[in-house]
Design an enzyme around this catalytic site. Structure first.
Site, PDB file in Angstrom:
ATOM      1  N   MET A 333     -54.350 -13.258   3.948  1.00  0.00           N
ATOM      2  CA  MET A 333     -52.918 -13.425   3.710  1.00  0.00           C
ATOM      3  C   MET A 333     -52.322 -14.450   4.673  1.00  0.00           C
ATOM      4  O   MET A 333     -51.576 -15.346   4.264  1.00  0.00           O
ATOM      5  CB  MET A 333     -52.193 -12.085   3.848  1.00  0.00           C
ATOM      6  CG  MET A 333     -52.563 -11.063   2.797  1.00  0.00           C
ATOM      7  SD  MET A 333     -52.231 -11.612   1.111  1.00  0.00           S
ATOM      8  CE  MET A 333     -50.447 -11.614   1.118  1.00  0.00           C
ATOM      9  N   ASP A 352     -54.359 -15.592  16.045  1.00  0.00           N
ATOM     10  CA  ASP A 352     -55.204 -14.415  15.819  1.00  0.00           C
ATOM     11  C   ASP A 352     -55.777 -13.977  17.159  1.00  0.00           C
ATOM     12  O   ASP A 352     -55.742 -14.738  18.133  1.00  0.00           O
ATOM     13  CB  ASP A 352     -56.325 -14.706  14.815  1.00  0.00           C
ATOM     14  CG  ASP A 352     -56.728 -13.448  14.042  1.00  0.00           C
ATOM     15  OD1 ASP A 352     -57.227 -12.499  14.669  1.00  0.00           O
ATOM     16  OD2 ASP A 352     -56.516 -13.409  12.813  1.00  0.00           O
ATOM     17  N   VAL A 408     -50.831  -8.864  10.360  1.00  0.00           N
ATOM     18  CA  VAL A 408     -51.961  -8.251  11.057  1.00  0.00           C
ATOM     19  C   VAL A 408     -52.305  -6.934  10.374  1.00  0.00           C
ATOM     20  O   VAL A 408     -51.713  -6.558   9.369  1.00  0.00           O
ATOM     21  CB  VAL A 408     -51.656  -8.056  12.560  1.00  0.00           C
ATOM     22  CG1 VAL A 408     -51.319  -9.399  13.203  1.00  0.00           C
ATOM     23  CG2 VAL A 408     -50.524  -7.062  12.784  1.00  0.00           C
ATOM     24  N   GLU A 410     -52.780  -3.321   8.842  1.00  0.00           N
ATOM     25  CA  GLU A 410     -51.727  -2.405   8.371  1.00  0.00           C
ATOM     26  C   GLU A 410     -51.730  -1.101   9.169  1.00  0.00           C
ATOM     27  O   GLU A 410     -52.101  -0.033   8.670  1.00  0.00           O
ATOM     28  CB  GLU A 410     -51.909  -2.109   6.881  1.00  0.00           C
ATOM     29  CG  GLU A 410     -51.487  -3.240   5.965  1.00  0.00           C
ATOM     30  CD  GLU A 410     -49.973  -3.352   5.825  1.00  0.00           C
ATOM     31  OE1 GLU A 410     -49.397  -2.658   4.995  1.00  0.00           O
ATOM     32  OE2 GLU A 410     -49.374  -4.141   6.575  1.00  0.00           O
ATOM     33  N   LYS A 415     -49.116  -3.297  14.816  1.00  0.00           N
ATOM     34  CA  LYS A 415     -48.018  -4.216  14.501  1.00  0.00           C
ATOM     35  C   LYS A 415     -46.957  -4.178  15.600  1.00  0.00           C
ATOM     36  O   LYS A 415     -46.403  -5.216  15.992  1.00  0.00           O
ATOM     37  CB  LYS A 415     -47.405  -3.858  13.144  1.00  0.00           C
ATOM     38  CG  LYS A 415     -48.283  -4.216  11.945  1.00  0.00           C
ATOM     39  CD  LYS A 415     -47.602  -3.851  10.635  1.00  0.00           C
ATOM     40  CE  LYS A 415     -48.491  -4.122   9.435  1.00  0.00           C
ATOM     41  NZ  LYS A 415     -48.720  -5.562   9.176  1.00  0.00           N
ATOM     42  N   SER A 437     -47.326  -4.548   3.065  1.00  0.00           N
ATOM     43  CA  SER A 437     -47.142  -4.259   1.641  1.00  0.00           C
ATOM     44  C   SER A 437     -46.698  -2.825   1.402  1.00  0.00           C
ATOM     45  O   SER A 437     -46.309  -2.478   0.291  1.00  0.00           O
ATOM     46  CB  SER A 437     -48.448  -4.522   0.874  1.00  0.00           C
ATOM     47  OG  SER A 437     -49.494  -3.718   1.402  1.00  0.00           O
ATOM     48  N   HIS A 458     -42.942  -9.893   1.865  1.00  0.00           N
ATOM     49  CA  HIS A 458     -44.183  -9.427   1.249  1.00  0.00           C
ATOM     50  C   HIS A 458     -44.729 -10.462   0.267  1.00  0.00           C
ATOM     51  O   HIS A 458     -44.155 -10.688  -0.793  1.00  0.00           O
ATOM     52  CB  HIS A 458     -43.922  -8.090   0.537  1.00  0.00           C
ATOM     53  CG  HIS A 458     -45.104  -7.555  -0.206  1.00  0.00           C
ATOM     54  ND1 HIS A 458     -44.974  -6.722  -1.308  1.00  0.00           N
ATOM     55  CD2 HIS A 458     -46.439  -7.731  -0.030  1.00  0.00           C
ATOM     56  CE1 HIS A 458     -46.173  -6.423  -1.764  1.00  0.00           C
ATOM     57  NE2 HIS A 458     -47.071  -7.013  -1.002  1.00  0.00           N
TER      58      HIS A 458
END
Length: 725
Positions: A333, A352, A408, A410, A415, A437, A458
């Site tokens: 993503m 990252d 990052v 879920e 997060k 999401s 999203h």
């Protein structure tokens, strides 16, 4: 004339310059039709006029099609009832009649095309005796009407096959495929490609040199359709015999326009043009008379354009384009978002935790760009775009970013940790977007000191191809964050919807019901092949089991487990929960490990796994396909209606756009809310009551739906209960 400037030069050549006021692109509306009528009469009647050139006065291009707001008014009548096809025929034939008068006036007419020329604009060009097009990589020509539930209704279905042959013309019209200038010339659709900006001059020269060229080839007695036509022509018979079943398969018999187009071509191609265009208008009126066309036009064109132009953007907020994006997470993503941002000219810091992952994310950008080489992408432009992406593991490198998007893992804790570290570098005045999401935005915003600057953004996978972005407002999200997010979506040329916070928001929550109902049906012993075929016949891109494999059965179980933990006793269990858990426990995680509802043999074709019958024994009595389609459809509809009642959705427009462009909800319906309005809310409630009695409370109608049914209200008309709430 309001829309056409009419000038005559010393050689007696009239130049008609189209410039429809208050429109960014020339479109066909009542004023243009009136002006074109007058112009055609003048060209034909004045001896001093030897011929004409038609051009555009706008930099945006030559002309698009019908003004769809005007088209909608053509379908309206007193008392709210849709006019009969015969009445619509009289209205739509006006355009066909005008274009026919233009090409039979006895004087040469050339079209000078610079820029976009599509729909009715391209049909105008086809009615001219000569077509010149300026050579530009941005220029597109063609007849894309099929994509919004219509087909060419200004003679295009008759003239294009007479120029390029029936088989090739059908391929373009049935797909809504557009031509580039060189391609159009090769296929004899345009006569000459000239340097950009010289089309008008070239057209004038041709008219001056060919004063007797005012007859179309199809009006000459010896004319023959390229490749042949008619019931005694083997190639034509083979084309039509193959086109019908192929179209029925591709549309699952749900779309009116493609079949009408085939009928118009089949019946009209061997007739004189005067009769052929009446055949076209007959079928066009039939398509236009059905709500399917207006529903598709409203969602796929009118409302989509309104969303892209900022319909949901706070009006008082200044423009806030993103110049430097901090992209947190370089996975699928994150790398996808970095790609579209860099292509839009935005500097991207691709962060990252591991430099190798960050570099891999940039490599993805390069891979995507390489595939576009020769398709508008040059090596120089590719190098320039790649240079905008900086992979890093250093938070300090984010300094100067004016927008953040986090993608990052879920997990709320992970997060939150990343969010706080970013705030240390950028400060809480920066707008922070999360690409989650499912996780509630309000909860994630607690990690940002100013939650009014925190918003959900999203994206859908693959980011480069999927057109939708779902903007999610937390409880405290402010107008500056909304404006920033929507301006970013506009920069990357995506379509936004705006929804309020909820677990799964609107798209993931509603789409999930399609997958869940498919699993429920398997658990009841329904044949998986029947379930999959029903999903496709319903108009979904793929069956619920196949899409479950694609997104990962294991991921669905993880989301369900997290929801249970978060909600506790408030969690409402679904019958599909245990079925999905059983699949994961059996090691059937989805496509990613080669076995889910389907098996994925290496080097072979995927197929529904025979293991399913062992795990979920087949019921002795099987439902018919209509019953399965109904369950798959109405399980989605009721969840969409719940989102509307709960305030997750503010408008049915967002609901319809989000459904079609987010999870592929049957496009021919115009979206779930358009569909419910079309079949009638009272009918929807009756079906839901029946399904709830047979299959459980997940189908139970909402109180709002019952009230709407009682009041005769629809989603696209004001609903009393929402105004009073």
């Amino acid at each position: 004339m309001q829309t056409i400037a009419f000038d005559i030069d010393a050689d007696g050549i009239a130049t008609l310059t189209i410039d429809v006021p208050d429109q960014s692109m020339n479109v066909i509306g009542p004023d243009f039709l009136s002006d074109l009528d007058a112009a055609i009469t003048r060209i034909a009647s004045e001896d001093a006029i030897k011929g004409a050139v038609i051009a555009s006065g706008k930099d945006s291009g030559f002309m698009a099609g019908m003004d769809l707001k005007y088209f909608g008014s053509m379908l309206a009548s007193e008392g709210g009832q849709r006019p009969a096809p015969a009445a619509i025929f009289d209205k739509v034939f006006v355009l066909n009649n005008l274009f026919r008068r233009l090409e039979t006036g006895g004087k040469p007419v050339a079209c000078a095309i610079e820029g976009t020329c599509v729909g009715g604009g391209f049909e105008l060009a086809l009615a001219c005796h000569r077509r010149f097009v300026g050579d530009s990589p941005k220029t597109q020509l063609g007849l894309p009407e099929i994509l919004i539930g219509l087909f060419p209704g200004g003679g295009g279905s008759q003239r294009l096959p007479r120029l390029m042959g029936v088989q090739a013309a059908l391929m373009y019209m049935l797909q809504g495929k557009l031509f580039r200038p060189a391609e159009a010339a090769m296929l004899k659709v345009v006569d000459q490609v000239v340097p950009q900006g010289t089309a008008v001059a070239a057209a004038r020269e041709w008219v001056k040199a060919n004063p007797n060229a005012g007859t179309q080839p199809w009006d000459v007695k010896s004319f023959k359709v390229p490749g042949g036509a008619g019931g005694f022509n083997p190639a034509f018979v083979q084309t039509m015999a193959g086109a019908l079943p192929m179209t029925l398969k591709q549309t699952q018999r749900n779309m009116n326009a493609p079949i009408a187009l085939l009928s118009a071509v089949y019946e009209g191609i061997t007739l004189p043009m005067d009769r052929a265009i009446r055949i076209e208008s007959k079928y066009f009126a039939k398509v236009a008379a059905d709500p399917q066309a207006s529903n598709m036009i409203r969602t796929l064109f009118v409302n989509k354009q309104a969303a892209e132009r900022g319909a949901r953007r706070p009006k008082d907020e200044p423009k806030a384009p993103t110049r430097k994006l901090a992209m947190l997470g370089a996975g699928m993503m994150g790398a996808g978002i970095a790609t579209v941002a860099a292509q839009a000219g935005i500097e991207v810091v691709l962060f990252d935790r591991d430099q190798a992952y960050a570099e891999k994310g940039k490599a993805h950008v390069e891979e995507v760009l390489k595939k576009r080489l020769g398709k508008g992408m040059t090596p120089e432009k590719m190098a320039e775009t790649l240079a905008r992406v900086t992979p890093t593991t250093d938070y300090a490198a984010l300094a100067g970013a004016d927008f953040v998007i986090e993608a990052v893992f879920e997990d709320v804790a992970i997060k939150a940790e990343v969010t706080k570290k970013v705030e240390e570098v950028l400060g809480a005045d920066t707008i922070f977007g999360s690409n989650t999401s499912t996780l509630p935005i309000t909860k994630l915003a607690r990690a940002w000191s100013r939650p009014e600057n925190f918003i959900g953004v999203h994206f859908f996978s693959p980011v480069e191809k999927m057109p939708l972005v779902e903007i999610i407002l937390g409880e405290k999200t402010g107008p500056a964050a909304i404006a920033k997010a929507l301006d970013f979506v506009a920069q990357i040329k995506k379509t936004p919807i705006v929804v309020h916070d909820s677990r799964g928001f609107y798209t993931s929550r509603s789409f999930g019901t399609y997958v869940q109902e498919g699993a429920e049906l398997v658990g009841e012993g329904v044949n998986p092949a029947l379930i999959e075929n029903a999903g496709k016949q319903l108009g979904m891109p793929t069956g619920p089991l196949a899409v479950s494999d694609e997104v990962s059965i294991e991921l669905g179980v993880k989301i369900m487990t997290a929801a249970k933990k978060e909600l506790g006793d408030a969690y409402v269990p679904q019958g599909s929960d245990d079925i999905m858990v059983r699949m994961v426990e059996a090691g059937r995680l989805g496509r990613k490990n080669g076995k889910g509802w389907y098996d994925y043999p290496e080097g072979g074709k995927k197929h529904l796994s025979p293991v399913l019958e062992e795990m979920f024994p087949r019921a002795a009595g099987q439902p018919d396909v209509e019953a399965v389609k109904e369950r798959l459809l109405y399980r989605q509809l009721i969840e969409c209606a719940r989102c509307f009642e709960e305030g997750v959705l503010e408008t049915p427009e967002d609901g319809d756009i989000g459904a079609i462009f987010g999870w592929g909800f049957a496009p021919y319906t115009g979206g779930p809310f358009s569909h419910m309005d079309t079949v009638g809310i009272a009918h929807v409630v009756a079906v839901l009551d029946r399904l709830a009695a047979a299959h459980g409370p997940r189908f139970a109608p909402t109180a709002q739906l019952r009230e709407m049914a009682a009041n005769g209200a629809t989603f696209y008309r004001p609903v009393p209960s929402r105004a009073a709430a």
